[in-house]
Design a protein around this motif. Structure first.
Motif, PDB file in Angstrom:
ATOM      1  N   SER A   1     -27.018  18.761   5.625  1.00 18.44           N
ATOM      2  CA  SER A   1     -27.755  19.536   4.712  1.00 18.44           C
ATOM      3  C   SER A   1     -28.898  18.852   4.354  1.00 18.44           C
ATOM      4  N   SER A   2     -28.990  17.382   4.465  1.00 25.00           N
ATOM      5  CA  SER A   2     -29.985  16.438   4.233  1.00 25.00           C
ATOM      6  C   SER A   2     -30.056  15.010   4.952  1.00 25.00           C
ATOM      7  N   ASN A   3     -28.933  14.812   5.914  1.00 25.47           N
ATOM      8  CA  ASN A   3     -29.129  13.617   6.511  1.00 25.47           C
ATOM      9  C   ASN A   3     -28.553  12.662   5.479  1.00 25.47           C
ATOM     10  N   HIS A   4     -27.497  12.996   4.571  1.00 27.19           N
ATOM     11  CA  HIS A   4     -27.192  12.078   3.668  1.00 27.19           C
ATOM     12  C   HIS A   4     -28.148  11.506   2.905  1.00 27.19           C
TER      13      HIS A   4
ATOM     14  N   PRO B   1     -33.074  20.177   3.617  1.00 22.18           N
ATOM     15  CA  PRO B   1     -32.646  21.265   2.443  1.00 22.18           C
ATOM     16  C   PRO B   1     -33.590  22.433   2.363  1.00 22.18           C
ATOM     17  N   VAL B   2     -34.795  22.318   2.566  1.00 18.54           N
ATOM     18  CA  VAL B   2     -35.733  23.368   2.571  1.00 18.54           C
ATOM     19  C   VAL B   2     -35.600  24.150   3.677  1.00 18.54           C
ATOM     20  N   LEU B   3     -35.141  23.892   4.737  1.00 25.44           N
ATOM     21  CA  LEU B   3     -35.086  24.765   5.748  1.00 25.44           C
ATOM     22  C   LEU B   3     -33.799  25.641   5.603  1.00 25.44           C
TER      23      LEU B   3
ATOM     24  N   ILE C   1     -32.353  31.211  -7.094  1.00 22.65           N
ATOM     25  CA  ILE C   1     -31.152  31.254  -7.935  1.00 22.65           C
ATOM     26  C   ILE C   1     -31.093  32.335  -8.975  1.00 22.65           C
ATOM     27  N   ILE C   2     -32.266  32.369  -9.644  1.00 21.84           N
ATOM     28  CA  ILE C   2     -32.170  33.189 -10.798  1.00 21.84           C
ATOM     29  C   ILE C   2     -32.645  34.796 -10.385  1.00 21.84           C
TER      30      ILE C   2
ATOM     31  N   TYR D   1     -30.412  23.176  -3.354  1.00 20.85           N
ATOM     32  CA  TYR D   1     -31.477  22.695  -4.054  1.00 20.85           C
ATOM     33  C   TYR D   1     -31.035  21.463  -4.648  1.00 20.85           C
ATOM     34  N   TYR D   2     -29.789  21.308  -4.806  1.00 18.94           N
ATOM     35  CA  TYR D   2     -29.495  19.800  -5.239  1.00 18.94           C
ATOM     36  C   TYR D   2     -29.818  18.649  -4.125  1.00 18.94           C
ATOM     37  N   GLN D   3     -29.390  19.091  -3.086  1.00 21.89           N
ATOM     38  CA  GLN D   3     -29.743  18.235  -1.805  1.00 21.89           C
ATOM     39  C   GLN D   3     -31.366  17.899  -1.925  1.00 21.89           C
TER      40      GLN D   3
END
Length: 412
Positions: free
Chosen positions: A326-329, A336-338, A374-375, A399-401
């Motif tokens: 997800s983000s390479n740690h 994460p955008v992709l 998300i909304i 989004y958190y990542q």
């Protein structure tokens, strides 16, 4: 006068002796607390430095300076001298030993330099890089064992073809500035994860500063049963084949700022999770968030590589695996955008296949951008609760990542 120049390093009984000539003023000079041998040729012989050698130097100083006694630690300096072998064996040395080079044409190469079972009460400097000296010395084999350095130790800008050290105490500062270590003498041990000729510091006590600034290690560097009692730094060191701090006792801060090569593929494979954790912890202690995050990611990668998918660690493996893809740690915010865009597109495809035809929802490709929010709670997605839940949960995670990744180097 007893002789102190020998031909055989290993067998002291068979040494061929050659006597030092203190009468020559061409290569020996004196001062109140010392003696200097300059441009002296010790090639093809072995210089043994022992108590008798020191006593003879003291006696010469007494005679030359008309002193009644020399009770202090004297300076013995070898300046631009040619050596083949040097040995200091099972002796207490009450002298500052200085090996200096500042002439371009000096043959700056020593075959063997051995210290065994010694206590050196004075300074011990090899090629000190001050006072205008910037020359490089080469030592083909340097071995230090069962030795105590009571005062400062310096090994500067020296190319060490082979290096071995163990059972040694540095009671003050130890400085290896700009030295290049090509290989050690360790033997391959798969259990200990040691390769042939790895460089080992074994059973060493650094009681003062331990300085490895601008050094190069061309084999894996292993500190085993080593205690760092004071500050130590590896600033701008190059660790081409990895580092092992697993069996080190670190009592003060270590500075790894600007260390290079430790993140290349071979070095990463040879460096343990615990070593990366130690480096991360030390960067965190000094408030260097950027470097701490870099080594935290390397620590997580090592942990992920240890987990097995078909084992009791299955669920831990999944956590580390998804964190990686997800983000390479948390290292790359682009990932994460992709994934967010991919979730929007996959949501659009799912609704287009299973929902739109039944409920008359729009099947315009531009709608995929609605599903990266998300909304977004339009009727079309709410009519399929499985797609709705997967969309919101996955978007929340990515989004958190994304937020963690962009804040990793900027948060306090």
């Amino acid at each position: 006068m007893e002789n102190h120049i020998y031909r055989d390093v290993l067998n002291l009984d068979d040494f061929n002796l050659q006597e030092l000539d203190f009468s020559s003023t061409n290569y020996i000079s004196y001062k109140e607390n010392g003696i200097q041998f300059k441009n002296q040729d010790f090639s093809n012989t072995t210089l043994r430095i022992d108590k008798n050698f020191i006593d003879e130097c003291k006696e010469e100083i007494r005679q030359r300076r008309f002193l009644t006694g020399v009770d202090f630690i004297i300076d013995i300096e070898f300046k631009n001298c040619h050596f083949s072998n040097i040995i200091i064996k099972e002796e207490i040395i009450n002298a500052n030993l200085l090996f200096d080079y500042d002439e371009q044409n000096t043959n700056q190469e020593i075959e063997k330099f051995i210290l065994f079972g010694c206590t050196l009460n004075g300074k011990f400097y090899i090629n000190k890089q001050y006072s205008g000296n910037n020359k490089t010395l080469t030592i083909k084999s340097l071995k230090i064992e069962n030795t105590v350095f009571k005062s400062n130790f310096k090994l500067h800008k020296t190319v060490l073809k082979e290096f071995n050290i163990e059972d040694t105490d540095f009671e003050k500062h130890a400085d290896f500035f700009k030295s290049i270590f090509h290989q050690g003498t360790l033997k391959k041990d798969d259990i200990e994860k040691i390769n042939d000729n790895d460089i080992g510091f074994k059973a060493i006590n650094f009681k003062g500063l331990a300085l490895f600034g601008d050094t190069e290690f061309h084999k894996k560097l292993i500190f085993k049963y080593v205690t760092f009692e004071s500050f130590s730094h590896f600033r701008k060191a190059k660790l081409f084949k990895g580092l092992d701090l697993d069996y080190s006792n670190i009592q003060n801060e270590m500075n790894f700022f600007d260390v290079t090569e430790l993140d290349n593929s071979e070095a990463k494979n040879n460096t343990s999770q615990e070593t990366f954790r130690i480096i991360k912890h030390n960067f965190t202690k000094i408030g260097n968030t950027i470097e701490a995050n870099k080594y935290h990611a390397l620590e997580l990668k090592k942990r992920r590589n240890q987990l097995k998918i078909l084992s009791a660690d299955f669920f831990n493996y999944l956590v580390f695996f998804f964190h990686w893809i997800s983000s390479n740690h948390s290292q790359y915010w682009v990932l994460p955008v992709l994934w967010i865009l991919a979730i929007g597109y996959l949501t659009y495809l799912s609704l287009d296949s299973f929902v739109c035809a039944r409920y008359g929802c729009s099947n315009n490709l531009i709608d995929m951008f609605k599903y990266i929010s998300i909304i977004n709670y339009d009727d079309c997605i709410k009519k399929n609760p499985i797609i709705f839940i997967l969309n919101k949960v996955l978007l929340g995670y990515f989004y958190y990542q994304f937020i963690v990744s962009i804040r990793k180097d900027t948060r306090k």
